[in-house]
Design a protein around this motif. Structure first.
Motif, PDB file in Angstrom:
ATOM      1  N   ASP A 101       0.835  -1.202   0.000  1.00 42.70           N
ATOM      2  CA  ASP A 101       0.000   0.000   0.000  1.00 42.70           C
ATOM      3  C   ASP A 101       0.869   1.252   0.000  1.00 42.70           C
ATOM      4  O   ASP A 101       0.561   2.226  -0.693  1.00 42.70           O
ATOM      5  N   ASP A 122      -6.535  -7.223   0.837  1.00 42.20           N
ATOM      6  CA  ASP A 122      -7.653  -7.379   1.770  1.00 42.20           C
ATOM      7  C   ASP A 122      -8.617  -6.201   1.662  1.00 42.20           C
ATOM      8  O   ASP A 122      -8.291  -5.148   1.121  1.00 42.20           O
ATOM      9  N   GLU A 123      -9.804  -6.408   2.172  1.00 39.41           N
ATOM     10  CA  GLU A 123     -10.877  -5.428   2.023  1.00 39.41           C
ATOM     11  C   GLU A 123     -10.521  -4.077   2.637  1.00 39.41           C
ATOM     12  O   GLU A 123     -10.838  -3.024   2.078  1.00 39.41           O
ATOM     13  N   ALA A 124      -9.846  -4.100   3.785  1.00 42.32           N
ATOM     14  CA  ALA A 124      -9.477  -2.837   4.445  1.00 42.32           C
ATOM     15  C   ALA A 124      -8.508  -2.032   3.585  1.00 42.32           C
ATOM     16  O   ALA A 124      -8.669  -0.816   3.425  1.00 42.32           O
ATOM     17  N   SER A 125      -7.502  -2.689   3.012  1.00 41.39           N
ATOM     18  CA  SER A 125      -6.546  -2.001   2.143  1.00 41.39           C
ATOM     19  C   SER A 125      -7.220  -1.499   0.882  1.00 41.39           C
ATOM     20  O   SER A 125      -6.973  -0.382   0.433  1.00 41.39           O
ATOM     21  N   GLU A 126      -8.083  -2.330   0.316  1.00 41.44           N
ATOM     22  CA  GLU A 126      -8.802  -1.957  -0.899  1.00 41.44           C
ATOM     23  C   GLU A 126      -9.618  -0.672  -0.671  1.00 41.44           C
ATOM     24  O   GLU A 126      -9.574   0.259  -1.478  1.00 41.44           O
ATOM     25  N   LYS A 127     -10.318  -0.625   0.439  1.00 42.84           N
ATOM     26  CA  LYS A 127     -11.141   0.537   0.755  1.00 42.84           C
ATOM     27  C   LYS A 127     -10.281   1.765   1.046  1.00 42.84           C
ATOM     28  O   LYS A 127     -10.551   2.854   0.535  1.00 42.84           O
ATOM     29  N   ALA A 128      -9.241   1.593   1.852  1.00 42.23           N
ATOM     30  CA  ALA A 128      -8.366   2.716   2.205  1.00 42.23           C
ATOM     31  C   ALA A 128      -7.675   3.282   0.968  1.00 42.23           C
ATOM     32  O   ALA A 128      -7.617   4.508   0.787  1.00 42.23           O
ATOM     33  N   ASN A 172     -10.281   5.088  -1.295  1.00 41.33           N
ATOM     34  CA  ASN A 172     -10.652   6.384  -0.718  1.00 41.33           C
ATOM     35  C   ASN A 172      -9.531   7.402  -0.886  1.00 41.33           C
ATOM     36  O   ASN A 172      -9.777   8.560  -1.232  1.00 41.33           O
TER      37      ASN A 172
END
Length: 100
Positions: free
Chosen positions: A37, A59-65, A68
């Protein structure tokens, strides 16, 4: 003719190299790949990308961060996900995203 700059983010080095090679086989595109990231953010800040391609393993958290963050810097950047399916599907996904 300007090439569309594409940032490819993936977690698996071998797969990432393959995806970057496949994208770069199209003379209209220029892909740059990264694993982390932090590297993705640094590259995004340093270069004008038309498209961000998120590969498998993120992972979903990295994808979202990441999504955004990228949208906060460049609201019009296209972000797509690619989880496999061959070079034909990859090309179709990129063409579709770039034309929309």
């Amino acid at each position: 003719m300007n090439q569309a700059q594409i940032l490819v983010i993936g977690r698996h080095p071998e797969i990432l190299r393959t995806v970057v090679r496949l994208v770069n086989s199209n003379t209209e595109w220029n892909a740059t790949g990264c694993i982390s990231d932090e590297e993705a953010v640094a590259l995004f800040n340093a270069q004008e990308f038309a498209l961000v391609l998120l590969g498998g393993g993120i992972d979903e958290a990295s994808e979202k961060a990441l999504g955004n963050y990228f949208k906060s810097i460049r609201p019009n950047v296209k972000i797509i996900q690619h989880y496999g399916g061959g070079s034909g599907l990859l090309s179709a996904e990129i063409y579709e995203a770039l034309k929309s």
